[in-house]
Enzyme design. Sequence first.
Site, short mmCIF file in Angstrom:
data_model
loop_
_atom_site.label_atom_id
_atom_site.label_comp_id
_atom_site.label_asym_id
_atom_site.label_seq_id
_atom_site.Cartn_x
_atom_site.Cartn_y
_atom_site.Cartn_z
N CYS A 170 -6.24 -8.67 -47.71
CA CYS A 170 -5.87 -9.94 -47.08
C CYS A 170 -6.31 -11.07 -48.01
O CYS A 170 -7.06 -10.84 -48.96
CB CYS A 170 -6.51 -10.09 -45.70
N HIS A 175 -12.76 -17.28 -40.34
CA HIS A 175 -13.63 -16.99 -41.47
C HIS A 175 -13.08 -17.63 -42.73
O HIS A 175 -11.89 -17.93 -42.81
CB HIS A 175 -13.77 -15.48 -41.68
#
Length: 670
Positions: free
Chosen positions: A188, A67
């Site tokens: 993240c 992603h």
Amino acid sequence: MSQMISAELVDLELDRAADSKEAAARSLAERMVALGRVTDLDGFLADVAAREAQMPTGLDGGIGIPHCRSPHVTEPTLAFGRSAAGIDFGAPDGPADLIFLIAAPAGADDAHLSILSGLARQLMDADFTAALRAATTADEAAALIAGEEAATATRDEAPQAVPEPTSAPAPQAPAADRPFRIVAVTSCPTGIAHTYMAAESLERAGRAEGVEVSVETQGSSGFTRLDPDVIVAADGVIFAHDVPVRDKERFAGKATVDVGVKAGVNRPAELIAEVRDKAARGEITEAGAKPSPVDAAGEPGEGYGTKLRKWLMSGVSYMVPFVAAGGLLIALGFALGGYKVSDAPSVMDHFLWTDTSSWGALLFQVGGVAFKFLVPVLAGYIAYGMADRPGLVPGFVGGAIALDIKAGFLGGLAAGLIAGAVVMAIQKVKIPVSLRGIMPVVVIPLISSAVVGFLMFLVIGEPISKLQSALTSWLNGLNGANVIVLGVILGLMMCFDLGGPLNKVAYTFAIGGLADGTAGSFKVMAAVMAAGMIPPLSMALATTVRGRLFTRTERENGKAAWVLGASFVTEGAIPFAAADPLRVIPSAMAGGAVTGALSMAFGCTLRAPHGGIFVVPLIGNALLYLLAIAAGTVVSAALVVLLKGLRKQRPEPESAEAGSAEKREVAVAA
């Protein structure tokens, strides 16, 4: 979610088109391109590869989630592929058979990102993944994924404005009639997938263990603070993050476990057990302090060399703005007032508004003041990198002492490391609850500054000062072949990792000597800046003269690389290196070595720490300096064109599938 995925974005036989994570990403991305969701396939795949390089996206349970955010994405999109053979995405338990490619625009709105975060949470549900493995048609799989929107909406509550606590409360022991309570923060780098997977994983593990777990997800879809009352009532804290935790001081005074975000996804039960053990032993984290890096920092197995590099880079990153501002002001002062400006009286005593020399003296003196902060800032933020804010005071004090005793740059390094170590040692001492409030503002600064001062003045200061003096003399005494060898080494270091740790070591060495103001250090600074300009300039030249060897995205990046290289922004070559490291990096290193050697051999000097070609008037032997840069650029560009040309000379594939593989090789690292 139905707007993000459709049957056209599902491939239940992905292993027929792909046998690697790069090929899988390309196959799924091609479906996005066909629907107009991605405008530049190679550019998007480069962004996916860059995200993958930060941290593998494979998860336990056979899941891969490549992603990224990308300017080449028109709207948030999800593609799903299923591979019977499995594709390796770096998960500890082996290949992934369920692959989700998540594409988010650079400016994706919170509503879409909330839906993607909900999907990330669903991936932790065994029933959901089992249903995907059992799906027989693309329509069924797409409907299954899209049908989770309602469940997602219940998890993503609207942000609530909550007041922040004015001070950190004392930890509370869990009562016998209530469960153990944990607050957690997950985050993240991209803030789309792992942030929410870690949150879901911790919450599920908490329910299984009979523990109350409240998670604050600091992701792309928003930052909703935990209620202060929830934090006050908590018995322990888990930080599962790969980017700094925002407002971390809210969680001070509690048993704390600090790990990377993947640990939160893969081993939540262990983290819960660890924080419970710490709470039982009375181990807490003081206000504003990070857990001791000796205990744990990031993922398990991180070596002391990696930690030391992070600490040093923390200091360097805060020091560089002072270097740039001070160095350029000093250089401009010399340009306006001549080299005798260093002997000018204070502008407070003598300043003529119409005199150019007075303005030169003003710039020189302001720059000199900025330069005086270099060593204290370096030491202070090395200590900050080790022990957070409690390390700032002893770090700055130690750096100022290093400056006072003429221990210079090396003294600043030592002072910062000592200050951080002293603070971490103090934080290990168990303190009565009644004294915890004054620890960060009185006790820690007092004791740590006294210890650092004692060691710097009476123990290590003099040896480091002598070493600094010897290094300065060595630089000034270099001549002939020795100077050329040093130039080659510095050039190789500047071009090896394109702005990474080795590049920063060479640059830090140069600016550390620049503060001493010696002729040898000026030569080093010139060689370092010249070599650092080569990678982007050479890639720009290569894309200009042999554009067909590069993708359209790389050719566009090449146009920007002219400006980045001329401005001494080595990172401008990163997109090229990410796509083809085995050809780009050696070529850049060769050109950097040539430029570094020539700059040193020509005796070029530079008093400014940055600026590229825009500070050429401040460079000694400027024409020869530009010649050195031109030579290195040509060498590097010629090598990369040659290496890419050799690859292109292989026989062209006959089938469409083989042709696709050839295109993949161009866009992905060899």
